[in-house]
Scaffold this active site. Structure first.
Site, short mmCIF file in Angstrom:
data_model
loop_
_atom_site.label_atom_id
_atom_site.label_comp_id
_atom_site.label_asym_id
_atom_site.label_seq_id
_atom_site.Cartn_x
_atom_site.Cartn_y
_atom_site.Cartn_z
CE LYS A 96 -37.86 4.78 35.32
NZ LYS A 96 -38.22 3.30 35.29
CB SER A 97 -38.13 4.41 42.40
OG SER A 97 -37.31 3.54 41.41
N GLY A 157 -41.47 -1.31 33.80
CA GLY A 157 -41.45 -2.72 34.58
C GLY A 157 -41.80 -2.46 36.04
CG ASP A 208 -32.08 1.44 37.50
OD1 ASP A 208 -32.22 0.32 37.16
OD2 ASP A 208 -33.18 1.85 38.08
NE ARG A 250 -30.74 -0.73 31.22
CZ ARG A 250 -31.78 -0.17 32.21
NH1 ARG A 250 -31.27 -0.43 33.48
NH2 ARG A 250 -32.56 0.52 31.86
C1 S3P Z 1 -37.26 -0.27 40.72
C2 S3P Z 1 -36.26 -1.45 40.99
C3 S3P Z 1 -35.24 -1.91 40.07
C4 S3P Z 1 -34.62 -0.77 39.00
C5 S3P Z 1 -35.94 -0.32 38.29
C6 S3P Z 1 -36.67 0.41 39.25
C7 S3P Z 1 -38.21 0.22 41.47
O1 S3P Z 1 -35.54 -3.01 39.72
O2 S3P Z 1 -33.82 -1.51 38.23
O3 S3P Z 1 -35.43 0.60 37.37
O4 S3P Z 1 -38.71 1.24 41.23
O5 S3P Z 1 -38.59 -0.75 42.29
P1 S3P Z 1 -35.65 -4.64 40.42
O6 S3P Z 1 -36.31 -4.11 41.53
O7 S3P Z 1 -35.93 -5.50 39.59
O8 S3P Z 1 -34.05 -4.37 40.94
#
Ligand code: S3P
Length: 450
Positions: free
Chosen positions: A26-27, A99, A325, A356
C-alpha cells in the site's frame, strides 16, 4: 441496527496450508502513483495494490488533471504532467479512509499554484492533520482547517515554496514524505530530520526517478533526508513488492493455528517494515526468509511459516517505527503465547484509523485475555498453557471502528477461538487487502458472512 451485510464470523480451524499470493504494498502503491504523476513522461506500474485507499489517491490525481489508465492485466499507466502541471480540481478531493493518500497529496498540492480542499470518511476526519499542515505553512503554503486541525483542510499551494529544515517530533513517513514532496519545487534545500528512521519508500522512489536524495543516519540515532528544490523526475517503470503489512495477518494465522504451513512469495523486506518478523522469530516463531533478492529497488523474499509455540517478550521500544502497523496482529500472537508481551513507545497507535491500543485491548479482554495499557504502551498476558492450548474465548462481537487492521486481527484470532468471533464493519478491509477473506479461506480458514 442490521450489521449483517458488513459483518463476518471466524471460527476455529484445524490447519492452514498452501501458497498465498499477497496483494501489492500500500505505501509503495500510493507513492508510485504520486511520483509518476509529476514525472516527465509515462510510467507503467506493475503490481499496484487495487484497493479503496490506493484508488482514492488515484482518483484524486485524476481530479488534479493526471491521466491514469488501468490496463486489463492490472498494470497502471500514468502519464506524468511534470513538476508544475497539476490542475485546479473542480471539486473537493475525498480521500476516504486513506491517511497516506491525504497527507502526501497535501504536500504535493502545496508546491503547485492551485488550491484543493481535502475531505475523508469518519475515521480520517478524526485524525490529526496539523503534523503535516504546520510544517507546510512554515514553507509559506496557505492552510485552513476546521479549527481543530482536522479535515476538511484546504491547501493553497505556491509554485515555489520556501525551503525548510524540519525536526519532526515523531518518526513518521507521512510527515517526512509530505514535506519532501513540497520541497521538490522549493527554492533551496528541504531537509526533514526524524527521531528514528521511518519507512524510506519515498526516498527510494525519488532516487528511482532520478532525484538526488541526501540521507544520513546521525550519530544520535536521528535520521535526515533532504532534496534540492527544482528537481525533475524522469518517468521510470515500477514494480511494487507484495505488502509485508498484509502478509502479517497470514503469518500470525499460520503461527497460532496447529498443523499449519504456508508460503508467501515475493514479500517486501524493507528493514523499516519487517520489525514484526524479527519480533515473531524472537517469540519462537518458525518463519523462514528465503531467496532474498531485489525487485524494482526494493528487497523482497519468499517467506515460509509453520505453527509454533510462541513465548511473550519485551519488544524493544526502538523497533516500533519498523512495525508500527503490525501491533494489532502482534497482539493476537501475544494472546496465544505463553507469558506476557510488552509493547512500548506505541503512542502513535492512538492516532491510526482507530485508537488501536484501546480497540485491541477491548476485543482481547472480551476474548478472555488480560491486557494492561498506558497512554503509550500495552502489555498482553498470553494464554498458552503447558499442553500448548490457548483458551481464547469466542462468542463475542467487536466493531472494526473503521480500521482494516483491527478487522483482520480479530478474524485471525477467530481461527483459534473456542467459539466464533464476529467482526462488524469489515468492508474496511477493502482499503488495504481486497481478497483477504478468500485468501484465508483458500488456506483453510472458516470466515463467513453472518
Ligand atoms: C505510512 C506510514 C505510517 C503507517 C501508514 C502508512 C506511509 O504512518 O502507519 O499505514 O505509507 O507513509 P506514519 O507515517 O504516520 O507513521
Amino acid at each position: 441496527m442490521n450489521k449483517g451485510k458488513d459483518s463476518l464470523s471466524s471460527e476455529a480451524i484445524t490447519r492452514l496450508h498452501g501458497v498465498a499470493i499477497v496483494v501489492g504494498d500500500k505505501s509503495v502503491s500510493h507513492r508510485a502513483l504520486i511520483l509518476s504523476a509529476i514525472a516527465e513522461g509515462s510510467t507503467t506500474i506493475n503490481g499496484l495494490l487495487h484497493s479503496a485507499d490506493v484508488h482514492a489517491t488515484l482518483n484524486a490525481l485524476r481530479d488534479l488533471g493526471v491521466k491514469i489508465n488501468i490496463l486489463e492485466n492490472g498494470d497502471v499507466e500514468v502519464i506524468g504532467v511534470g513538476m508544475h502541471g497539476l490542475c485546479q480540481p473542480k471539486s473537493q478531493l475525498d480521500l476516504g479512509n486513506a491517511g497516506t493518500g491525504v497527507r502526501l497529496l497535501m504536500g504535493l498540492v502545496g508546491s503547485q499554484q492551485i488550491s484543493a480542499t481535502f475531505t475523508g470518511d469518519e475515521s480520517l476526519s478524526s485524525r490529526p492533520m496539523r503534523r503535516i499542515t504546520e510544517p507546510l505553512s512554515q514553507m509559506g503554503i496557505q492552510v485552513s482547517d476546521d479549527g481543530r486541525g482536522l479535515l476538511p483542510v484546504t491547501i493553497t499551494g505556491r509554485s515555489s515554496p520556501l525551503p525548510l529544515s524540519y525536526n519532526s517530533p515523531v518518526a513518521s513517513a507521512q510527515i517526512k514524505s509530505a514535506i519532501l514532496l513540497a520541497g521538490l519545487n522549493a527554492r533551496g534545500k528541504t531537509t526533514v530530520t526524524e527521531p528514528a528512521k521511518s519507512r524510506d519508500h519515498t526516498e527510494r522512489m525519488l532516487a528511482h526517478f532520478g532525484v538526488v536524495v541526501n540521507t544520513t543516519t546521525n550519530t544520535d540515532g536521528t535520521y535526515s533526508a533532504g532534496v534540492d528544490g527544482g528537481a525533475i523526475l524522469q518517468s521510470n517503470d515500477i514494480i511494487v513488492p507484495r505488502d509485508p503489512s498484509s502478509a502479517a495477518f497470514l503469518i500470525v494465522a499460520a503461527l497460532i493455528t496447529q498443523n499449519s504451513k504456508i508460503t508467501l512469495p515475493t514479500i517486501g523486506m524493507s528493514p523499516e517494515r519487517i520489525g514484526l518478523i524479527t519480533t515473531l522469530q524472537e517469540m519462537g516463531g518458525n518463519i523462514e526468509v528465503l531467496n532474498r533478492r531485489e525487485v524494482g529497488g526494493e528487497e523482497v523474499a519468499d517467506i515460509t511459516v509453520s505453527s509454533s509455540n510462541l513465548n511473550g517478550i519485551d519488544v524493544p521500544a526502538n523497533r516500533a517505527p519498523s512495525m508500527i502497523d503490525e501491533y494489532p496482529i502482534l497482539c493476537v500472537a501475544a494472546a496465544c503465547a505463553s507469558g506476557s508481551t510488552l509493547m512500548q513507545n506505541i503512542g502513535e497507535l492512538r492516532h491510526k484509523e482507530a485508537d488501536r491500543i484501546a480497540t485491541m485491548a477491548k476485543g482481547l479482554m472480551l476474548a478472555g485475555v488480560s491486557v494492561d495499557e498506558t497512554e503509550t504502551s500495552m502489555c498482553v498476558h498470553g494464554t498458552r498453557a503447558a499442553n500448548n492450548t490457548h483458551p481464547i474465548k469466542g462468542g463475542f462481537s467487536i466493531s472494526s471502528e473503521h480500521d482494516h487492521r483491527i478487522a483482520m486481527s480479530f478474524l485471525t484470532l477467530g481461527c483459534v477461538s473456542s467459539d466464533k468471533i464476529i467482526v462488524h464493519g469489515v468492508s474496511t478491509i477493502e482499503t488495504s487487502f481486497p481478497g483477504f477473506v478468500n485468501m484465508m479461506n483458500s488456506l483453510g480458514a472458516k470466515i463467513s458472512s453472518i
